[in-house]
Structures are given as C-alpha cells and as structure tokens.
Design a protein around this motif. Structure first.
Motif, PDB file in Angstrom:
ATOM      1  N   GLY A  37     -21.275  20.290 -30.552  1.00 44.46           N
ATOM      2  CA  GLY A  37     -21.245  18.861 -30.838  1.00 44.46           C
ATOM      3  C   GLY A  37     -22.240  18.384 -31.868  1.00 44.46           C
ATOM      4  N   PHE A  38     -22.718  19.264 -32.751  1.00 44.01           N
ATOM      5  CA  PHE A  38     -23.715  18.858 -33.738  1.00 44.01           C
ATOM      6  C   PHE A  38     -23.115  18.526 -35.099  1.00 44.01           C
ATOM      7  CE2 PHE A  38     -25.966  21.619 -30.738  1.00 44.01           C
ATOM      8  CZ  PHE A  38     -27.063  20.836 -30.428  1.00 44.01           C
ATOM      9  N   GLY A  39     -21.956  19.084 -35.415  1.00 40.28           N
ATOM     10  CA  GLY A  39     -21.489  19.049 -36.797  1.00 40.28           C
ATOM     11  C   GLY A  39     -20.325  18.137 -37.078  1.00 40.28           C
ATOM     12  N   ASP A  40     -20.166  17.037 -36.336  1.00 42.95           N
ATOM     13  CA  ASP A  40     -19.027  16.159 -36.564  1.00 42.95           C
ATOM     14  C   ASP A  40     -19.152  15.450 -37.923  1.00 42.95           C
ATOM     15  OD1 ASP A  40     -16.756  15.907 -34.998  1.00 42.95           O
ATOM     16  OD2 ASP A  40     -17.211  13.841 -34.468  1.00 42.95           O
ATOM     17  N   PRO A  41     -18.014  15.241 -38.611  1.00 42.43           N
ATOM     18  CA  PRO A  41     -18.058  14.538 -39.890  1.00 42.43           C
ATOM     19  C   PRO A  41     -18.527  13.093 -39.739  1.00 42.43           C
ATOM     20  CG  PRO A  41     -15.945  15.643 -39.573  1.00 42.43           C
ATOM     21  CD  PRO A  41     -16.668  15.696 -38.271  1.00 42.43           C
ATOM     22  N   VAL A  42     -19.071  12.566 -40.803  1.00 43.23           N
ATOM     23  CA  VAL A  42     -19.478  11.157 -40.868  1.00 43.23           C
ATOM     24  C   VAL A  42     -18.713  10.514 -42.012  1.00 43.23           C
ATOM     25  CG1 VAL A  42     -21.378   9.574 -41.369  1.00 43.23           C
ATOM     26  CG2 VAL A  42     -21.757  11.562 -39.885  1.00 43.23           C
ATOM     27  N   PHE A  43     -18.028   9.415 -41.725  1.00 48.30           N
ATOM     28  CA  PHE A  43     -17.250   8.749 -42.765  1.00 48.30           C
ATOM     29  C   PHE A  43     -17.628   7.280 -42.869  1.00 48.30           C
ATOM     30  CE2 PHE A  43     -14.675   8.638 -38.890  1.00 48.30           C
ATOM     31  CZ  PHE A  43     -14.201   7.337 -38.836  1.00 48.30           C
ATOM     32  N   ALA A  44     -17.325   6.684 -44.000  1.00 43.73           N
ATOM     33  CA  ALA A  44     -17.733   5.313 -44.311  1.00 43.73           C
ATOM     34  C   ALA A  44     -17.167   4.332 -43.298  1.00 43.73           C
ATOM     35  CB  ALA A  44     -17.277   4.944 -45.725  1.00 43.73           C
ATOM     36  N   GLY A  45     -18.015   3.456 -42.787  1.00 45.39           N
ATOM     37  CA  GLY A  45     -17.617   2.439 -41.824  1.00 45.39           C
ATOM     38  C   GLY A  45     -17.743   2.867 -40.389  1.00 45.39           C
ATOM     39  N   GLN A  46     -17.987   4.144 -40.159  1.00 49.37           N
ATOM     40  CA  GLN A  46     -18.050   4.685 -38.795  1.00 49.37           C
ATOM     41  C   GLN A  46     -19.340   4.274 -38.084  1.00 49.37           C
ATOM     42  OE1 GLN A  46     -18.347   8.939 -38.832  1.00 49.37           O
ATOM     43  NE2 GLN A  46     -17.747   9.200 -36.687  1.00 49.37           N
ATOM     44  N   LEU A  47     -20.421   4.094 -38.841  1.00 50.31           N
ATOM     45  CA  LEU A  47     -21.746   3.839 -38.278  1.00 50.31           C
ATOM     46  C   LEU A  47     -22.368   2.620 -38.937  1.00 50.31           C
ATOM     47  CD1 LEU A  47     -22.926   7.541 -38.555  1.00 50.31           C
ATOM     48  CD2 LEU A  47     -22.159   6.427 -36.452  1.00 50.31           C
ATOM     49  N   SER A  48     -23.474   2.142 -38.355  1.00 48.49           N
ATOM     50  CA  SER A  48     -24.231   1.079 -38.991  1.00 48.49           C
ATOM     51  C   SER A  48     -24.874   1.623 -40.264  1.00 48.49           C
ATOM     52  CB  SER A  48     -25.324   0.566 -38.053  1.00 48.49           C
ATOM     53  OG  SER A  48     -26.314   1.560 -37.837  1.00 48.49           O
ATOM     54  N   GLY A  49     -25.354   0.756 -41.126  1.00 47.56           N
ATOM     55  CA  GLY A  49     -25.882   1.169 -42.422  1.00 47.56           C
ATOM     56  C   GLY A  49     -26.975   2.212 -42.351  1.00 47.56           C
ATOM     57  N   GLU A  50     -28.000   1.972 -41.536  1.00 47.67           N
ATOM     58  CA  GLU A  50     -29.114   2.905 -41.452  1.00 47.67           C
ATOM     59  C   GLU A  50     -28.698   4.198 -40.761  1.00 47.67           C
ATOM     60  OE1 GLU A  50     -32.992   4.411 -41.935  1.00 47.67           O
ATOM     61  OE2 GLU A  50     -31.793   2.889 -42.934  1.00 47.67           O
ATOM     62  N   ALA A  51     -27.866   4.095 -39.738  1.00 49.44           N
ATOM     63  CA  ALA A  51     -27.376   5.296 -39.065  1.00 49.44           C
ATOM     64  C   ALA A  51     -26.521   6.126 -40.002  1.00 49.44           C
ATOM     65  CB  ALA A  51     -26.585   4.913 -37.818  1.00 49.44           C
ATOM     66  N   GLU A  52     -25.707   5.466 -40.809  1.00 43.50           N
ATOM     67  CA  GLU A  52     -24.885   6.189 -41.781  1.00 43.50           C
ATOM     68  C   GLU A  52     -25.769   6.923 -42.786  1.00 43.50           C
ATOM     69  OE1 GLU A  52     -22.490   4.476 -45.371  1.00 43.50           O
ATOM     70  OE2 GLU A  52     -21.131   4.483 -43.632  1.00 43.50           O
ATOM     71  N   ARG A  53     -26.845   6.268 -43.234  1.00 41.93           N
ATOM     72  CA  ARG A  53     -27.738   6.877 -44.218  1.00 41.93           C
ATOM     73  C   ARG A  53     -28.340   8.171 -43.684  1.00 41.93           C
ATOM     74  NH1 ARG A  53     -32.904   7.416 -45.339  1.00 41.93           N
ATOM     75  NH2 ARG A  53     -33.579   6.289 -43.479  1.00 41.93           N
ATOM     76  N   LEU A  54     -28.668   8.198 -42.408  1.00 46.79           N
ATOM     77  CA  LEU A  54     -29.274   9.389 -41.824  1.00 46.79           C
ATOM     78  C   LEU A  54     -28.231  10.435 -41.423  1.00 46.79           C
ATOM     79  CD1 LEU A  54     -32.164   8.018 -39.586  1.00 46.79           C
ATOM     80  CD2 LEU A  54     -32.380   9.554 -41.538  1.00 46.79           C
ATOM     81  N   ARG A  55     -27.170   9.996 -40.763  1.00 47.75           N
ATOM     82  CA  ARG A  55     -26.220  10.959 -40.204  1.00 47.75           C
ATOM     83  C   ARG A  55     -25.285  11.557 -41.236  1.00 47.75           C
ATOM     84  NH1 ARG A  55     -23.575   8.910 -34.753  1.00 47.75           N
ATOM     85  NH2 ARG A  55     -22.648  10.989 -34.942  1.00 47.75           N
ATOM     86  N   MET A  56     -25.173  10.910 -42.414  1.00 44.42           N
ATOM     87  CA  MET A  56     -24.357  11.540 -43.449  1.00 44.42           C
ATOM     88  C   MET A  56     -25.041  12.792 -43.988  1.00 44.42           C
ATOM     89  SD  MET A  56     -24.849   8.968 -46.681  1.00 44.42           S
ATOM     90  CE  MET A  56     -26.391   8.884 -47.613  1.00 44.42           C
ATOM     91  N   ILE A  57     -26.352  12.931 -43.736  1.00 48.15           N
ATOM     92  CA  ILE A  57     -27.062  14.147 -44.140  1.00 48.15           C
ATOM     93  C   ILE A  57     -26.623  15.278 -43.205  1.00 48.15           C
ATOM     94  CG2 ILE A  57     -29.319  15.228 -44.410  1.00 48.15           C
ATOM     95  CD1 ILE A  57     -30.502  12.415 -44.786  1.00 48.15           C
ATOM     96  N   GLY A  58     -25.852  16.185 -43.741  1.00 46.60           N
ATOM     97  CA  GLY A  58     -25.314  17.269 -42.929  1.00 46.60           C
ATOM     98  C   GLY A  58     -23.956  16.965 -42.337  1.00 46.60           C
ATOM     99  N   GLY A  59     -23.594  15.683 -42.212  1.00 48.21           N
ATOM    100  CA  GLY A  59     -22.302  15.320 -41.640  1.00 48.21           C
ATOM    101  C   GLY A  59     -21.323  14.794 -42.658  1.00 48.21           C
ATOM    102  N   GLY A  60     -21.839  14.382 -43.811  1.00 45.88           N
ATOM    103  CA  GLY A  60     -20.970  13.839 -44.843  1.00 45.88           C
ATOM    104  C   GLY A  60     -20.562  14.885 -45.858  1.00 45.88           C
TER     105      GLY A  60
END
Length: 557
Positions: free
Chosen positions: A233-256
C-alpha cells in the motif's frame, strides 16, 4: 488546481478505505427483472458512500498512529488537510458502494446506443480475456460464483461494504445490520434481484475480507500486511484533484509522474476518472450521454489465492543457498534479503532503493524506532518520504533492486526512459512511457493463515481491485506485458517472481555490483505463488449515472 466533483464520485476511488475499514464483505448479485433491478439501485443510492470529505473523530495522531509513517500524515502533522473539499460528513461506520458488469447494465435496460460505446474489454469480461491475463491455467479453480456466471446466474452487480473493527478483531455490529438490510432488499424484490452464492470452498453468500491483524496490549490491530508477510500500500498513483494542495505537493513525490527535469507532478485525472483530460491531453470518447460516463471509472476485480506454504518453503531454501554463496552467517538475513530482492521492498515496506543492504535496513528500523519513541515528527516525516521518493536511474543494472522484481515491474518509474542510461540530463524523458500504465490498487486480504503452520490448501489470499479509465491500456497491459513477460526489462519471457505464472523454468536474477567481482544469484525453479480464483470487469458509475440507471432515464442522444 483541478477541482473534482467529490459528491458525484463514489467512495473508494480517490482514497483507499484500507486500515480505516479493516473488515469488509463483497456481494455478487444477478438481476432477473429489469424494473425491480432499477428499483433496487434506487433503494441503494441514498446510502452509497461518495468521495465527499468526512471528519474522523477517532483518527490517531498524525505520524504516530501507524508503525510505518505515511506521507499523507506529513501534512496532517502540520495542521493542513490531506483531502480536498470542505468537511460535509462524519466518517460512516460502514461504507457502501456498487458497480456493474456489462451484462448487468444490459439487464437494467441501459440503452443499446450507450452500451455499444463501452470498451471492448469491458464488454468481453474477464473470463474471455483469460489468455491475455494469464488466467487460463486457473479457470477450473475459480469460485463457483465465477464458474457459473452465465444465464440466470450471471454476475451483474457488485456491492461492497467496508467496516470498522472491534478490539477483539471482529467486525462492528453495523456490518451485520447492513448485510441483513441488503438481504431483505433482495427478498423484497421477489426474485427480481438475487444474491448469488458460490464464494469460496463453502459457496458462501458473500466474500469476507479482513486486514491481517497484530496483537498489541491485549487488543488486535489492523496492519498493511498480506499473507506472505509483506507490507503493502505504499505506491499508489497520485493524480490532480485527488488531494489537497499541500498533500498533493508531497505525495506526488514518488506517486506522480517524473518530468524530464526530474521533478515530480501529479498524473492527469483522466487516467483514473472518465470525463477528464488524460496523459495524452485528451478527453477520450465514452458512453453517451457524457453525464453517464463522467466521474465514473472501471475496475478489474480479482480474487488472488496465495500459496503461503510454497512461499515460505522457497524463501527458506533460496535463503540457505544465498547464505552459502555469499558467506552470510545469519539465516534470517539471507531469507529477508532474498525476499526483498524478489519484491523490491523489505518485508516492512522499506524500499531497497532506500536501504540497499540488510545492515542498511536494520539501521533504518532503528532510526524509525528512535523517532517513534521520541515523538520526533520532523524525523518521522523525513523517513516517511523515503518509502516513495526514489527513482531507478542510480541503479540501471538492478544491483540494488533487481530489474525484474515485483516493484520495478508494477511501476518502472524512469526505468523505461529511452535515454535511461544517457549521461546527458537534457536527453532524459522522465516516466513518459509509464504514465499511461498506472492503476489505483484497492482491496483487502481474505482468509486466515497460521504463521506457525502455513499451508497452500487454505482459503487465503488478496482481493485485488485495479481501478483505471482504460482496462485495456492500463490494467491489461501491466498484467500481460509487465507481470507475465519480461521483454520490456530485457528478461525474455521471465514473469514476475511474485504474481507471475511459473513453470519449471521460472527464475529471478539477482544482480550484483560488477565492481565487487561477485557472481549473480539465481532464484530458479520458483513455484507458483499466486493463483486466480476468479473475477470480472466492472463499471463504477457516478452518483449522477446511478440516478439515471435507477430511474431508467438515460438518453444517449
């Protein structure tokens, strides 16, 4: 920033239910009367869980609530929401979601002009795609609900319920209450909607699921383990609109996605939700009217049996050979290293790219334990990022993480860049060839395994659900080309060492650093570890589409 209509999207897509709902029941139903089927959908619709943001009053303290710190908790620890939108709801005790096979939509009399615009692979269904997926050897071993899925017993509907858990490891009472309510709806339809038996060896009326549990201070707690003892459960993709702005900024590292300049960005939402631009910067054609498709998606549901005894025995045997070849005195070190090389992560989820050796892993664990004990959130945040923030450019030959390990197959990251080995950074292309092959992974383990006496014959494994906009381009490609072949990794017909089909020649080459002069290690004669027990392709409609289906007012013109 992309804004998604959260209240129109079903729950379980943007965020995994996961450890928040460690118990689940999945139901499969058939529709024998279209009008009563539509009425059934209408009765379910008000209780469907959506992607709207909720408040969880019992959520633990960020970064301290789990053994492995999660990136999503980094922003929460700073007092910033990790999920988009305004809080509209209180976290439900039980989630409820619904999906349809192609024949289920037809049974509900969805117009032909809408149905014929559905993708070919969805229309075919999983059984007819068995040769593509590598399921042919296991068709006769499927649960009865899938073997008998034809005629009046064809699977039309999938209903999922995910629930909380009591401290003794049992599901909360609300799950049984919701189950009885669903059964009563079926009874009230007087044969119009039928709950199908045939799940598991006992042909149960539903599929029971549960997180693997651990005991701590007299209580049972859910983990992110599966029955091989591996953390997931560590490597799920991160896509635009899925998370809040700051969470997206962090979680897209490795997930985007990795851009040519080696920075990270979120993937396009159209890779996972219909009606949005995808990585080709297009909005693909979809079933009409567009309101029927938009905010919906597709799901590949797979029941994967795990041969836990074969896995344990093989790791013991390969570990013994590995220890002998490299002069390792500690048998556990050898076993854990072989396991990590097959998977791409150590058994607690730490990636080999962050901790290449057993000693590095032990040091990582010690660092993590010290940070937990001290309540050192900045340090925990730093460690959380190491679970996802890595690329494979520093390891082109796979001396750290084998090129054909499960992790590198599932998401090759920058490894398939045509200029992967070029010394000129200006020629690099990031993860462009991988971005259109990503899938959201959902599901839970099923069954129970006694670690002291594992066996292959028990009812145990994982319910794996791949969510994506194109089953063909995303799920089927990954399954066929990356799990069941090795050509993209210059490994011929070698399959994934964990989930691939294995004949007598199945192997994994564990490369070594040429500078050491040590010969590679060959994991050969890998037994069959994972077997399909059935499944199908489903359409997960939006709330708008559910209303259209339930009311029978779909106008494809």
């Amino acid at each position: 920033m992309t804004a998604l209509d959260l209240a129109d999207i079903q729950g379980g897509i943007l965020r995994a239910y996961g450890q928040s709902f460690p118990k689940a029941r999945y139901f499969f139903l058939t529709i024998r009367n279209a009008a009563k089927g539509r009425q059934f959908v209408e009765q379910l619709r008000p209780r469907i869980t959506t992607a709207a943001r909720w408040k969880d009053p019992n959520r633990g303290e960020a970064l301290l609530r789990t053994r492995n710190p999660r990136v999503k908790d980094v922003v929460r620890a700073e007092g910033v929401p990790d999920y988009p939108g305004e809080v509209q709801l209180i976290k439900p005790k039980v989630t409820l979601n619904i999906a349809f096979t192609f024949f289920g939509l037809a049974a509900l009399e969805v117009p032909t002009r809408t149905l014929r615009a559905m993708p070919d692979e969805f229309i075919d269904g999983m059984e007819r795609r068995a040769s593509i997926l590598g399921d042919d050897p296991f068709l006769d071993r499927r649960d009865a609900v899938w073997r008998k899925s034809q005629g009046k017993d064809r699977v039309h509907l999938f209903v999922s319920m995910n629930a909380g858990m009591n401290s003794d490891g049992t599901p909360i009472a609300a799950l049984e209450e919701e189950t009885r309510w669903l059964q009563q709806l079926c009874a009230d339809s007087k044969g119009g909607v039928v709950l199908l038996p045939g799940t598991g060896p006992d042909e149960a009326l539903w599929q029971d699921l549960s997180a693997v549990l651990r005991k701590d201070n007299g209580a049972l707690w859910p983990t992110n383990k599966e029955h091989f003892g591996l953390s997931d459960g560590f490597g799920d993709p991160v896509f635009a609109g899925q998370l809040s702005g700051e969470a997206e900024r962090l979680r897209m590292i490795g997930g985007g996605k990795i851009l040519p300049d080696q920075s990270w960005a979120p993937l396009a939402p159209g890779e996972f939700l219909l009606g949005y631009p995808d990585e080709a910067q297009e909005i693909p054609g979809a079933a009409m009217p567009i309101e029927f498709s938009r905010n919906g998606t597709f799901m590949a549901y797979r029941k994967l049996h795990e041969n836990v005894a074969s896995f344990a025995t093989y790791i013991d045997q390969a570990g013994e050979r590995y220890a002998g070849l490299f002069g390792i005195a500690d048998p556990n070190e050898a076993r854990e290293t072989v396991k990590a090389k097959m998977v791409g992560r150590w058994s607690d989820g730490v990636p080999l790219m962050a901790a290449p050796t057993f000693a590095d892993w032990q040091a990582f664990q010690a660092e993590l334990a010290a940070a937990h004990a001290a309540g050192d959130k900045p340090k925990l945040a730093q460690l959380a990022l190491k679970y996802t923030d890595f690329t494979y450019r520093p390891d082109p030959a796979g001396a750290t993480c084998p090129v054909t390990s499960h992790l590198r197959r599932a998401n090759p990251r920058d490894m398939l860049d045509p200029n992967f080995t070029s010394p000129n950074p200006k020629s690099w292309d990031g993860s462009a060839l991988v971005n259109r092959r990503r899938i959201l992974r959902r599901g839970l383990p099923y069954g129970h395994v006694d670690p002291a006496a594992p066996n292959d014959a028990g009812e145990q494994g994982i319910i794996f659900m791949a969510i994506c906009s194109s089953l063909f381009r995303q799920f089927e490609f990954v399954q066929q080309q990356w799990m069941q072949y090795g050509l993209d990794f210059n490994a011929g017909s070698d399959t994934c060492p964990i989930v691939g089909n294995h004949d007598e020649q199945a192997k994994l080459v564990i490369a070594t650093d040429p500078a050491t002069g040590r010969q590679p290690f060959l994991c050969d004669h890998i037994p069959q570890l994972v077997e399909s027990r059935g499944g199908d392709y489903f359409f997960i409609p939006s709330m708008t589409a559910l209303r259209m289906i339930g009311m029978g007012i779909i106008d494809p013109t």
